[in-house]
Design a protein around this motif. Structure first.
Motif, PDB file in Angstrom:
ATOM      1  N   LEU A  46       0.842  -1.190   0.000  1.00 22.21           N
ATOM      2  CA  LEU A  46       0.000   0.000   0.000  1.00 22.21           C
ATOM      3  C   LEU A  46       0.880   1.242   0.000  1.00 22.21           C
ATOM      4  O   LEU A  46       2.043   1.176   0.395  1.00 22.21           O
ATOM      5  CB  LEU A  46      -0.916  -0.021   1.226  1.00 22.21           C
ATOM      6  CG  LEU A  46      -1.927  -1.176   1.233  1.00 22.21           C
ATOM      7  CD1 LEU A  46      -2.443  -1.422   2.634  1.00 22.21           C
ATOM      8  CD2 LEU A  46      -3.060  -0.869   0.284  1.00 22.21           C
ATOM      9  N   PRO A  47       0.343   2.382  -0.429  1.00 24.53           N
ATOM     10  CA  PRO A  47       1.192   3.565  -0.572  1.00 24.53           C
ATOM     11  C   PRO A  47       1.690   4.183   0.738  1.00 24.53           C
ATOM     12  O   PRO A  47       2.770   4.752   0.765  1.00 24.53           O
ATOM     13  CB  PRO A  47       0.317   4.555  -1.339  1.00 24.53           C
ATOM     14  CG  PRO A  47      -1.071   4.092  -1.139  1.00 24.53           C
ATOM     15  CD  PRO A  47      -1.000   2.606  -0.931  1.00 24.53           C
ATOM     16  N   ARG A  49       1.420   4.281   5.433  1.00 25.94           N
ATOM     17  CA  ARG A  49       1.013   3.614   6.679  1.00 25.94           C
ATOM     18  C   ARG A  49      -0.460   3.878   6.975  1.00 25.94           C
ATOM     19  O   ARG A  49      -1.156   3.031   7.522  1.00 25.94           O
ATOM     20  CB  ARG A  49       1.855   4.110   7.848  1.00 25.94           C
ATOM     21  CG  ARG A  49       3.266   3.622   7.773  1.00 25.94           C
ATOM     22  CD  ARG A  49       4.049   4.061   8.992  1.00 25.94           C
ATOM     23  NE  ARG A  49       5.458   4.010   8.642  1.00 25.94           N
ATOM     24  CZ  ARG A  49       6.358   4.851   9.059  1.00 25.94           C
ATOM     25  NH1 ARG A  49       6.032   5.816   9.879  1.00 25.94           N
ATOM     26  NH2 ARG A  49       7.611   4.738   8.694  1.00 25.94           N
ATOM     27  N   ARG A  50      -0.914   5.060   6.623  1.00 32.07           N
ATOM     28  CA  ARG A  50      -2.326   5.394   6.825  1.00 32.07           C
ATOM     29  C   ARG A  50      -3.223   4.456   6.008  1.00 32.07           C
ATOM     30  O   ARG A  50      -4.258   4.004   6.482  1.00 32.07           O
ATOM     31  CB  ARG A  50      -2.593   6.844   6.435  1.00 32.07           C
ATOM     32  CG  ARG A  50      -4.044   7.238   6.619  1.00 32.07           C
ATOM     33  CD  ARG A  50      -4.273   8.660   6.255  1.00 32.07           C
ATOM     34  NE  ARG A  50      -3.792   9.488   7.349  1.00 32.07           N
ATOM     35  CZ  ARG A  50      -3.702  10.799   7.306  1.00 32.07           C
ATOM     36  NH1 ARG A  50      -4.029  11.432   6.207  1.00 32.07           N
ATOM     37  NH2 ARG A  50      -3.279  11.481   8.333  1.00 32.07           N
ATOM     38  N   ALA A  51      -2.805   4.137   4.796  1.00 32.85           N
ATOM     39  CA  ALA A  51      -3.563   3.189   3.969  1.00 32.85           C
ATOM     40  C   ALA A  51      -3.559   1.801   4.597  1.00 32.85           C
ATOM     41  O   ALA A  51      -4.572   1.093   4.567  1.00 32.85           O
ATOM     42  CB  ALA A  51      -2.989   3.142   2.557  1.00 32.85           C
ATOM     43  N   CYS A  52      -2.441   1.405   5.187  1.00 33.35           N
ATOM     44  CA  CYS A  52      -2.362   0.112   5.882  1.00 33.35           C
ATOM     45  C   CYS A  52      -3.343   0.074   7.045  1.00 33.35           C
ATOM     46  O   CYS A  52      -4.057  -0.910   7.237  1.00 33.35           O
ATOM     47  CB  CYS A  52      -0.944  -0.158   6.375  1.00 33.35           C
ATOM     48  SG  CYS A  52       0.257  -0.487   5.077  1.00 33.35           S
ATOM     49  N   GLN A  53      -3.401   1.158   7.824  1.00 34.80           N
ATOM     50  CA  GLN A  53      -4.328   1.224   8.954  1.00 34.80           C
ATOM     51  C   GLN A  53      -5.768   1.192   8.467  1.00 34.80           C
ATOM     52  O   GLN A  53      -6.618   0.521   9.062  1.00 34.80           O
ATOM     53  CB  GLN A  53      -4.081   2.478   9.797  1.00 34.80           C
ATOM     54  CG  GLN A  53      -4.970   2.586  11.012  1.00 34.80           C
ATOM     55  CD  GLN A  53      -4.778   1.443  11.986  1.00 34.80           C
ATOM     56  OE1 GLN A  53      -3.652   1.110  12.344  1.00 34.80           O
ATOM     57  NE2 GLN A  53      -5.861   0.816  12.405  1.00 34.80           N
ATOM     58  N   ALA A  54      -6.059   1.897   7.393  1.00 36.86           N
ATOM     59  CA  ALA A  54      -7.424   1.912   6.856  1.00 36.86           C
ATOM     60  C   ALA A  54      -7.836   0.515   6.394  1.00 36.86           C
ATOM     61  O   ALA A  54      -8.976   0.084   6.635  1.00 36.86           O
ATOM     62  CB  ALA A  54      -7.523   2.905   5.701  1.00 36.86           C
ATOM     63  N   LEU A  55      -6.919  -0.221   5.765  1.00 36.89           N
ATOM     64  CA  LEU A  55      -7.244  -1.574   5.319  1.00 36.89           C
ATOM     65  C   LEU A  55      -7.394  -2.508   6.522  1.00 36.89           C
ATOM     66  O   LEU A  55      -8.281  -3.364   6.541  1.00 36.89           O
ATOM     67  CB  LEU A  55      -6.195  -2.091   4.339  1.00 36.89           C
ATOM     68  CG  LEU A  55      -6.525  -3.419   3.670  1.00 36.89           C
ATOM     69  CD1 LEU A  55      -7.864  -3.372   2.932  1.00 36.89           C
ATOM     70  CD2 LEU A  55      -5.411  -3.821   2.706  1.00 36.89           C
ATOM     71  N   HIS A  72      -0.040  -9.599   5.382  1.00 35.77           N
ATOM     72  CA  HIS A  72       1.047  -8.665   5.694  1.00 35.77           C
ATOM     73  C   HIS A  72       0.763  -7.381   4.925  1.00 35.77           C
ATOM     74  O   HIS A  72       0.681  -7.389   3.709  1.00 35.77           O
ATOM     75  CB  HIS A  72       2.396  -9.242   5.263  1.00 35.77           C
ATOM     76  CG  HIS A  72       2.725 -10.508   5.972  1.00 35.77           C
ATOM     77  ND1 HIS A  72       3.300 -10.535   7.224  1.00 35.77           N
ATOM     78  CD2 HIS A  72       2.539 -11.796   5.611  1.00 35.77           C
ATOM     79  CE1 HIS A  72       3.453 -11.778   7.597  1.00 35.77           C
ATOM     80  NE2 HIS A  72       2.994 -12.577   6.646  1.00 35.77           N
ATOM     81  N   LEU A  73       0.592  -6.281   5.644  1.00 34.00           N
ATOM     82  CA  LEU A  73       0.302  -4.988   5.035  1.00 34.00           C
ATOM     83  C   LEU A  73       1.575  -4.157   5.086  1.00 34.00           C
ATOM     84  O   LEU A  73       2.064  -3.840   6.169  1.00 34.00           O
ATOM     85  CB  LEU A  73      -0.839  -4.293   5.779  1.00 34.00           C
ATOM     86  CG  LEU A  73      -2.138  -5.106   5.892  1.00 34.00           C
ATOM     87  CD1 LEU A  73      -3.152  -4.366   6.745  1.00 34.00           C
ATOM     88  CD2 LEU A  73      -2.700  -5.423   4.521  1.00 34.00           C
ATOM     89  N   ARG A  74       2.120  -3.804   3.934  1.00 35.60           N
ATOM     90  CA  ARG A  74       3.402  -3.113   3.855  1.00 35.60           C
ATOM     91  C   ARG A  74       3.264  -1.765   3.153  1.00 35.60           C
ATOM     92  O   ARG A  74       2.850  -1.710   1.995  1.00 35.60           O
ATOM     93  CB  ARG A  74       4.418  -3.945   3.069  1.00 35.60           C
ATOM     94  CG  ARG A  74       4.668  -5.312   3.634  1.00 35.60           C
ATOM     95  CD  ARG A  74       5.542  -5.185   4.871  1.00 35.60           C
ATOM     96  NE  ARG A  74       5.859  -6.495   5.386  1.00 35.60           N
ATOM     97  CZ  ARG A  74       5.474  -6.942   6.564  1.00 35.60           C
ATOM     98  NH1 ARG A  74       4.756  -6.195   7.340  1.00 35.60           N
ATOM     99  NH2 ARG A  74       5.811  -8.138   6.973  1.00 35.60           N
TER     100      ARG A  74
END
Length: 91
Positions: A46-47, A49-55, A72-74
């Motif tokens: 994901l682009p 860390r905020r996008a990782c948290q949203a997902l 794994h969200l990176r």
């Protein structure tokens, strides 16, 4: 093709809840069958860390608050200066 009959690139229409549809699509593709570890074997780039948290939040909404093993969200766009020092790269 990926061999499972699904196209390798999927789209989400504009105006739709992006992270919720992304979580549903990932769960559908990776969570087939009764293997509770299937989703945790996937990696999602994901682009930010905020996008990782949203997902992460979207997966939680999808699970109804029940605990699940996430993929794994990176983040690939956020650079941590401490990590750069660890790898020997200069900012």
């Amino acid at each position: 093709m990926t061999g499972d009959g699904l196209p390798p690139v999927l789209t989400i229409p504009a105006g739709e809840p992006f992270v919720d549809l992304l979580a549903a699509g990932i769960a559908e593709r990776c969570g087939r069958g009764d293997d509770p570890l299937a989703l945790s074997r996937a990696t999602v780039l994901l682009p930010t860390r905020r996008a990782c948290q949203a997902l992460r939040d979207a997966f939680l909404r999808r699970s109804g608050g029940r605990p699940i093993l996430l993929p794994h969200l990176r983040p690939i766009g956020d650079v941590d200066e401490a990590e750069l020092g660890f790898t020997g790269m200069n900012a």
